[in-house]
Every structure is written in C-alpha cells, then in structure tokens.
Design a protein around this motif. Sequence first.
Motif, PDB file in Angstrom:
ATOM      1  N   LYS A  26      58.390 -45.497 -23.845  1.00 49.21           N
ATOM      2  CA  LYS A  26      59.496 -44.549 -23.966  1.00 49.21           C
ATOM      3  C   LYS A  26      60.570 -45.032 -24.947  1.00 49.21           C
ATOM      4  CE  LYS A  26      58.221 -41.560 -20.713  1.00 49.21           C
ATOM      5  NZ  LYS A  26      58.102 -40.107 -20.910  1.00 49.21           N
ATOM      6  N   ILE A  28      62.715 -47.433 -24.555  1.00 51.80           N
ATOM      7  CA  ILE A  28      63.950 -47.650 -23.797  1.00 51.80           C
ATOM      8  C   ILE A  28      64.191 -49.149 -23.679  1.00 51.80           C
ATOM      9  CG2 ILE A  28      65.078 -47.343 -21.547  1.00 51.80           C
ATOM     10  CD1 ILE A  28      63.357 -44.803 -21.207  1.00 51.80           C
ATOM     11  N   LEU A  52      71.845 -47.769 -18.316  1.00 54.43           N
ATOM     12  CA  LEU A  52      71.341 -46.806 -19.303  1.00 54.43           C
ATOM     13  C   LEU A  52      72.222 -45.565 -19.313  1.00 54.43           C
ATOM     14  CD1 LEU A  52      67.510 -46.972 -18.529  1.00 54.43           C
ATOM     15  CD2 LEU A  52      68.699 -48.055 -20.446  1.00 54.43           C
ATOM     16  N   THR A  56      69.077 -40.543 -20.332  1.00 51.86           N
ATOM     17  CA  THR A  56      67.882 -41.399 -20.302  1.00 51.86           C
ATOM     18  C   THR A  56      67.519 -41.772 -18.874  1.00 51.86           C
ATOM     19  OG1 THR A  56      68.423 -42.326 -22.466  1.00 51.86           O
ATOM     20  CG2 THR A  56      66.899 -43.577 -21.092  1.00 51.86           C
ATOM     21  N   ASP A  59      65.964 -38.814 -17.056  1.00 49.91           N
ATOM     22  CA  ASP A  59      64.594 -38.571 -17.517  1.00 49.91           C
ATOM     23  C   ASP A  59      63.626 -39.575 -16.894  1.00 49.91           C
ATOM     24  OD1 ASP A  59      65.395 -36.455 -19.069  1.00 49.91           O
ATOM     25  OD2 ASP A  59      65.438 -37.571 -20.955  1.00 49.91           O
ATOM     26  N   CYS A  60      64.047 -40.831 -16.828  1.00 50.66           N
ATOM     27  CA  CYS A  60      63.215 -41.860 -16.210  1.00 50.66           C
ATOM     28  C   CYS A  60      62.987 -41.573 -14.735  1.00 50.66           C
ATOM     29  CB  CYS A  60      63.855 -43.236 -16.375  1.00 50.66           C
ATOM     30  SG  CYS A  60      63.874 -43.877 -18.050  1.00 50.66           S
TER      31      CYS A  60
END
Length: 395
Positions: A26, A28, A52, A56, A59-60
């Motif tokens: 991803k 990240i 984060l 983000t 979404d994770c």
Amino acid sequence: MAGQYSPIQFFRKVSNKYLIDYFEKKNIYLDIDLYAVKENDGKTIFTAFKKLDEVTRHDCESDFQRVHAMANEIGIIALFEEATLSDNFYFIDMFKIELHSFHDKAMFAYLNSPEYWQAASLIFQAKRLTASSWRTISNLPKLQKTITDIDIKILSKSIGEYFFEKEGRGGRCHIEHYERDNLDFFYAFPEDFSKSEVEWVKDTLQDLPHTMALEIIFVYCQEKNTLSIHAKKTAKNIPKLQQLFGQYILKQQLTSFIPVVETKVYNLEALVEKDFNFIIDENSDIHLVQILQATASCKLNPKEKIKVISCPDKNVNAVHERLAKLNLEDVYISQVVLKAVFKPSKGKKLRQKQFSITTPDKCNLSMFGEDLLIRNVLRASGIEPESTNLSLPWL
C-alpha cells in the motif's frame, strides 16, 4: 467466529511478515521498523499506526476488518475451496503447510489472491446463516439448459422492477452467480431506500446520504430440484422471488410451491439417562464430551424450570445422577450445556469447546471445522437427527 474487530488484537494475531507485506504493497510508511518489533506486540504497532493521517488509517481499517471477518474456520475453508477450484497449488501449499493461524491465512489470501475474495466472502456469508434464515421449496421443474449471463441479467432487471413497483425501492439490481458443489448460488443486491447517517468527516459531524442494497441469496440444487432463498429484511417477498426465479432461470411458471419444513428435533432426554455414553469414533479428534448443565422444564408450565449444574471433571455422570436423585415427574429436558474436549496436539494446549442445545431444534454449533466433528458425535449418539433440508447440505 473471529470475534469483534480490535486493531490492537488484529496486530497481535497477524504475523509481522504479512503486516510488512501489507504496508509495503500500500506504500504506507510507519515510523517504526516492523522487522525489529517482536511478534504479537500489537500495542507498539498500534501506537505507530495511530500516527498515520486519518484517511490512510481509515482505509487500512476497512481492509483489516475484511480480513478479520474471514479469519475463522468457515472463511478459511471458503478461500481454500476457491483456490482449489483454480488449481492454485502454491496457495494450497501455503494454507496447508506454511500458514497456521486464521489471521495469517486470511491476510495472505487478501494480499496475494484478491480474485478469490469476492466469491469466498459471499459463500461464507451464505454458509454461516442458520437453517431458520432460509425458505426452501422442492419438486421444482428441471433446469432445461445452462444458465447464461443473459438469464441472470433478466432476473436482475425483473427483481429491481418488482421492488420499485411494489415498494418504491429497487430499480437497479445486481446479481453475482457462482457454481459450487453442485449448487448454484445467486447473490442479488437490489437498491434499497436511501438513508442518511451522521459521520465524522475530518473535524466535523456531517449528515451524509447513502444508497444501500438489499441482500437476497438464492441457492438452487439441480440434483434435488430445490430452491432456498434468504431475503434479509424482505422475507414477505419470498413467494414472488420464487416465481421470478422459476420464470427467468428455470423458464417455467411456478404455480404451486411445496415447502421443505425442517423437522429436526434434538433428543435431549437420552442425554441425562444415567447409563448414557457419547459414541466417539476412535479416529476422531475429540477425546470426550461432557454435560455441564441440564435444564428441566415443567410440561404443564414450561416457564417453571429447574437447573442442575455440576462439575464433570470430578464425576462425568454428575448431572445424570443429580437428576435421578431429584426423581422429577412431569418435566422434560429443555436445554443442556455441554463441553467437548479435543485430543491434545503436539505443542498446543488442551482445547475445549462449550456449546448448548435447546429443544426442539436450536444448537449454537456451526457446520464447519471442529464444530462439525462435535455434531458427528451428537449424530452417532442419537442426539442430533439428520437434516431434511436437501438444498442446503451444510445445515
């Protein structure tokens, strides 16, 4: 099941290797070195994860919750079956040999074989439903030809139009079709009413509109000529859905319906007889099954109950003997709580499973994995009868 999602617990249950694979895929960056973090140190990873940015992180968490939902016996079996159908031997070997925890298997599948995820998650959804969630009819006409994409599109359109004309919702509808184990699964998603929900958007609360979808599942068995339907929040429309399925898939008008009525009744009286013994195959992974508690209800007034609770570790017949001493008349056994003890595996702790059965037909065991092994013991011991639902063989 996997239990309620918690990010700290999730980071504890997924091996660092697969968390690293996820974040790298991803793109990240966490401000810690995951290679240096100890396994199962969920708090350290969660502390870095909280730093984060909000988008983000959300979404994770959406991904993590999908993985967590499949991290159980039913979900893993569904993913394994999808890989087996595709002859993906690398995936199969990873599941059988390399990966041991449900969460690692689910994360591996999510990262490496996303093409299996949709079908597996939908079939998982169907197979976790209880028998009472379905309405089954039998003696249907034979399917005359192969089901085509055009047939499915026409059925989708007819379901959407039906709900729109009758209830003002629907209009649009999408159907996913899968063939598995001589069964045809149809997952229909007609448009539901729009609704709004209060949500956090950055630093403000906003009332956001959503267009939801109804969930309707058809399971058609060509061998037995049966059709089962699960219609969440819209069970009253099942007769019409049966007609539409007959018209556009079977290509015949259904004028009469023969319902399949479940007649499963557990025989709990035998459980509390003093000389009763569970019949366990010598090759079974189950070591023994014990009765922890029995509830006796008055035949004239079922609300009047007597509970007998004892510790079977000291005396496996404790519940039986206590009920015999009470010499109760005009009562029946309405519920029992039992414990299954599995044979110890090398390097693993002794595993146990507690479950309950309530007359006439309730049992909180699933139909997969170790729960199915327990059901086999109940069936061999004359406690659980065979199901009459031919269209849903896992029930």
